[in-house]
Write a protein that holds these residues in place. Sequence first.
Motif, mmCIF file in Angstrom:
data_model
loop_
_atom_site.group_PDB
_atom_site.id
_atom_site.type_symbol
_atom_site.label_atom_id
_atom_site.label_comp_id
_atom_site.label_asym_id
_atom_site.label_seq_id
_atom_site.Cartn_x
_atom_site.Cartn_y
_atom_site.Cartn_z
ATOM 1 N N GLN A 1 -58.474 -71.827 -24.078
ATOM 2 C CA GLN A 1 -59.790 -71.649 -23.486
ATOM 3 C C GLN A 1 -59.868 -69.905 -22.973
ATOM 4 O O GLN A 1 -60.942 -69.458 -22.918
ATOM 5 C CB GLN A 1 -60.024 -72.311 -22.199
ATOM 6 C CG GLN A 1 -60.173 -73.649 -22.421
ATOM 7 C CD GLN A 1 -61.114 -74.225 -23.217
ATOM 8 O OE1 GLN A 1 -62.301 -73.651 -23.347
ATOM 9 N NE2 GLN A 1 -60.922 -75.095 -24.380
ATOM 10 N N GLU A 2 -58.798 -69.245 -22.752
ATOM 11 C CA GLU A 2 -58.555 -67.973 -22.696
ATOM 12 C C GLU A 2 -58.662 -67.186 -23.572
ATOM 13 O O GLU A 2 -58.454 -67.439 -25.014
ATOM 14 C CB GLU A 2 -57.293 -67.487 -21.688
ATOM 15 C CG GLU A 2 -57.446 -68.567 -20.417
ATOM 16 C CD GLU A 2 -58.557 -68.270 -19.350
ATOM 17 O OE1 GLU A 2 -59.085 -67.205 -19.487
ATOM 18 O OE2 GLU A 2 -58.947 -69.398 -18.696
ATOM 19 N N THR A 3 -58.848 -65.613 -23.419
ATOM 20 C CA THR A 3 -58.529 -64.747 -24.700
ATOM 21 C C THR A 3 -57.084 -64.142 -24.785
ATOM 22 O O THR A 3 -56.957 -63.395 -25.621
ATOM 23 C CB THR A 3 -59.650 -63.556 -24.191
ATOM 24 O OG1 THR A 3 -59.021 -62.727 -23.040
ATOM 25 C CG2 THR A 3 -60.907 -64.107 -24.200
ATOM 26 N N LEU A 4 -56.275 -64.619 -24.115
ATOM 27 C CA LEU A 4 -54.793 -64.560 -24.232
ATOM 28 C C LEU A 4 -54.235 -65.769 -23.905
ATOM 29 O O LEU A 4 -54.610 -66.401 -22.954
ATOM 30 C CB LEU A 4 -54.407 -63.235 -23.773
ATOM 31 C CG LEU A 4 -54.266 -63.139 -22.257
ATOM 32 C CD1 LEU A 4 -53.441 -61.895 -21.873
ATOM 33 C CD2 LEU A 4 -55.542 -63.021 -21.605
ATOM 34 N N TYR A 5 -52.980 -66.040 -24.621
ATOM 35 C CA TYR A 5 -52.280 -67.500 -24.085
ATOM 36 C C TYR A 5 -50.863 -66.961 -24.630
ATOM 37 O O TYR A 5 -50.506 -66.408 -25.497
ATOM 38 C CB TYR A 5 -52.823 -68.639 -24.975
ATOM 39 C CG TYR A 5 -52.748 -68.618 -26.099
ATOM 40 C CD1 TYR A 5 -51.779 -69.216 -26.859
ATOM 41 C CD2 TYR A 5 -53.748 -68.054 -27.256
ATOM 42 C CE1 TYR A 5 -51.824 -69.477 -28.459
ATOM 43 C CE2 TYR A 5 -53.850 -68.002 -28.504
ATOM 44 C CZ TYR A 5 -52.768 -68.659 -29.175
ATOM 45 O OH TYR A 5 -52.647 -68.667 -30.559
ATOM 46 N N HIS A 6 -49.935 -68.117 -24.111
ATOM 47 C CA HIS A 6 -48.694 -68.090 -24.407
ATOM 48 C C HIS A 6 -48.389 -69.098 -25.487
ATOM 49 O O HIS A 6 -48.580 -70.270 -25.075
ATOM 50 C CB HIS A 6 -47.564 -68.346 -23.221
ATOM 51 C CG HIS A 6 -47.779 -67.040 -22.200
ATOM 52 N ND1 HIS A 6 -47.226 -65.914 -22.188
ATOM 53 C CD2 HIS A 6 -48.753 -67.006 -21.030
ATOM 54 C CE1 HIS A 6 -47.544 -65.140 -20.956
ATOM 55 N NE2 HIS A 6 -48.407 -65.593 -20.599
ATOM 56 N N PRO A 7 -47.815 -68.570 -26.634
ATOM 57 C CA PRO A 7 -47.683 -69.796 -27.822
ATOM 58 C C PRO A 7 -46.518 -70.941 -27.163
ATOM 59 O O PRO A 7 -45.589 -70.369 -26.865
ATOM 60 C CB PRO A 7 -47.296 -68.820 -28.746
ATOM 61 C CG PRO A 7 -46.689 -67.650 -28.588
ATOM 62 C CD PRO A 7 -47.642 -67.386 -27.076
ATOM 63 N N GLN A 8 -46.779 -72.031 -27.588
ATOM 64 C CA GLN A 8 -45.909 -73.155 -27.525
ATOM 65 C C GLN A 8 -44.677 -72.721 -28.283
ATOM 66 O O GLN A 8 -44.574 -72.292 -29.530
ATOM 67 C CB GLN A 8 -46.585 -74.438 -27.826
ATOM 68 C CG GLN A 8 -45.317 -75.668 -27.305
ATOM 69 C CD GLN A 8 -46.156 -76.840 -27.905
ATOM 70 O OE1 GLN A 8 -47.058 -77.180 -28.330
ATOM 71 N NE2 GLN A 8 -45.506 -78.191 -27.160
ATOM 72 N N ASN A 9 -43.404 -72.757 -27.485
ATOM 73 C CA ASN A 9 -42.263 -72.522 -27.948
ATOM 74 C C ASN A 9 -42.024 -71.248 -28.621
ATOM 75 O O ASN A 9 -41.058 -70.872 -29.502
ATOM 76 C CB ASN A 9 -41.748 -73.624 -29.059
ATOM 77 C CG ASN A 9 -41.737 -75.102 -28.573
ATOM 78 O OD1 ASN A 9 -41.411 -75.140 -27.406
ATOM 79 N ND2 ASN A 9 -42.102 -75.805 -29.435
ATOM 80 N N ASN A 10 -42.974 -70.326 -28.170
ATOM 81 C CA ASN A 10 -43.075 -68.934 -28.651
ATOM 82 C C ASN A 10 -43.089 -68.734 -30.167
ATOM 83 O O ASN A 10 -42.728 -67.663 -30.890
ATOM 84 C CB ASN A 10 -41.906 -68.107 -28.275
ATOM 85 C CG ASN A 10 -41.690 -68.068 -26.982
ATOM 86 O OD1 ASN A 10 -41.070 -69.006 -26.285
ATOM 87 N ND2 ASN A 10 -42.121 -66.806 -26.262
ATOM 88 N N VAL A 11 -43.845 -69.626 -30.959
ATOM 89 C CA VAL A 11 -44.102 -69.675 -32.315
ATOM 90 C C VAL A 11 -45.488 -69.556 -32.655
ATOM 91 O O VAL A 11 -46.173 -70.310 -31.978
ATOM 92 C CB VAL A 11 -43.377 -71.209 -32.909
ATOM 93 C CG1 VAL A 11 -43.633 -71.081 -34.427
ATOM 94 C CG2 VAL A 11 -42.116 -71.088 -32.753
ATOM 95 N N VAL A 12 -45.939 -68.884 -33.546
ATOM 96 C CA VAL A 12 -47.323 -68.664 -33.961
ATOM 97 C C VAL A 12 -47.422 -69.001 -35.541
ATOM 98 O O VAL A 12 -46.556 -68.197 -36.351
ATOM 99 C CB VAL A 12 -48.015 -67.402 -33.709
ATOM 100 C CG1 VAL A 12 -49.119 -67.119 -34.320
ATOM 101 C CG2 VAL A 12 -47.880 -66.897 -31.954
ATOM 102 N N GLU A 13 -48.126 -69.755 -35.734
ATOM 103 C CA GLU A 13 -48.259 -70.230 -37.404
ATOM 104 C C GLU A 13 -49.831 -69.731 -37.836
ATOM 105 O O GLU A 13 -50.511 -69.526 -36.987
ATOM 106 C CB GLU A 13 -48.182 -71.760 -37.406
ATOM 107 C CG GLU A 13 -46.685 -72.191 -37.153
ATOM 108 C CD GLU A 13 -46.667 -73.713 -37.546
ATOM 109 O OE1 GLU A 13 -47.466 -74.257 -37.461
ATOM 110 O OE2 GLU A 13 -45.488 -74.190 -37.709
ATOM 111 N N THR A 14 -49.780 -69.462 -38.959
ATOM 112 C CA THR A 14 -50.966 -69.037 -39.698
ATOM 113 C C THR A 14 -51.336 -70.097 -40.589
ATOM 114 O O THR A 14 -50.679 -70.976 -41.252
ATOM 115 C CB THR A 14 -50.862 -67.548 -40.356
ATOM 116 O OG1 THR A 14 -50.089 -67.862 -41.654
ATOM 117 C CG2 THR A 14 -50.208 -66.728 -39.408
ATOM 118 N N GLU A 15 -52.685 -70.017 -41.147
ATOM 119 C CA GLU A 15 -53.334 -70.984 -41.992
ATOM 120 C C GLU A 15 -52.652 -70.597 -43.462
ATOM 121 O O GLU A 15 -52.637 -71.628 -44.191
ATOM 122 C CB GLU A 15 -54.830 -70.526 -42.097
ATOM 123 C CG GLU A 15 -55.525 -70.988 -40.966
ATOM 124 C CD GLU A 15 -55.661 -72.384 -40.739
ATOM 125 O OE1 GLU A 15 -55.259 -73.270 -41.625
ATOM 126 O OE2 GLU A 15 -56.332 -72.722 -39.652
#
Length: 406
Positions: A242-256
């Motif tokens: 809901q915020e404009t910045l967040y901490h990704p779960q398990n420090n992992v970011v995935e893309t489409e």
Amino acid sequence: MQLFVCICKYYSFFISLSFFFFKKKKKMKNIVIVGGGFAGTQVAKALEKQLVKLKDEECRIILVEKKTHFYHSIAGLRCAVVDWDKKVMIPYTNLFQEKKNTVVQASAMQLEKHQVVLDKAVPEFGTTIPYDYLVITTGTRYPAPAKATALDYDTTHADLSNIRQQVKAAKSIVIVGGGPVGLELAGEIHDVYPSTKITIVHTEPEILSDVPKVRTRMLDLLKKNGIELVTNDSVMIPSSVQETLYHPQNNVVETEGGKCFQDVDLVMLAFGNRPETDWLKSAGVLAENGYVKVKDTYQVDHADFSHVLVMGDAADFKETKLAYRITGHVPTVVQNIVQMAVKNQSPTGKYKKAPDAMVITFGQSQGVGLLPFFGITVGSWPVSLVKSKNLFLGQSWDTLNQKEPS
């Protein structure tokens, strides 16, 4: 005879006194401006100056703005790393020099033909403000810190402080959005925290599609500063965010597109520029894209609202939504309001698109720019000289008739 003279004098005095108390006063014309950003404050100040020059006593200006302080969004991104909060938030208290003009702190909820409905009761007006003429200057909304969402100084300061703490603690940051805001945000963070790994993910095949002439310079700047750029892809943002910045779960970011970034501490959203026009939906004045339908005279393109004008980012003009364009709108809007409200004439001033220009800072000493003449592109030194150091803060403090803090 003397008695007759006395009676006549008494009668004459009575008639004069009656005329003084019961003569019909001319109704003040309300010129309401909804939105206190760059467009609203600049047109309010210019209009007041023009009405004073014309010695007009029948019109008063009412600025409706939900926030207690103007937010100088051009410098908002720097607040992600530097405490410039006192510089970017300017009180509205000195905007008007004439006592009859006023700033009303409230949110516009609905536009009707001759009144604006507010979210709360305010002194003198209650929950509605009647208007003879109105200017829509509500602009666009954008994720913090590019723009502020809180309504008062203390809450905005707390929000910015929280952002600074999270940015400072992060060793790896993914910025979602490679437009001017995302690029400038990357530059501000890198300027203060050069060891922080920064990745920009952009949905389009190329960055800066509106101003391709500066693209090569910006790509060189990103490479020089070690900023990773991923194009034609988008980050998979959890629905719970809901915020404009967040901490990704398990420090992992995935893309489409199937990419996976490991050890990411913070994701910052820098996309989603949307018109601030939800309050106008029931009025039938919006184009399909959410911007206000507008004629070349800045009048709203609707039969019931010829006495309503729109300018700045909220107007559906085919131009980039940048603050510098407002200076081109203001003189014509003021001219047209004066023609209608003071001279009882039809507006004759016409919109003319200003030459395309853009100045993108990258911290306090780097950047790229497209000048508004001959399509000349420039690099870090001219950009730093023009914008990077102070980010045009002085202009906003001058507009609001306040002294900029040192």
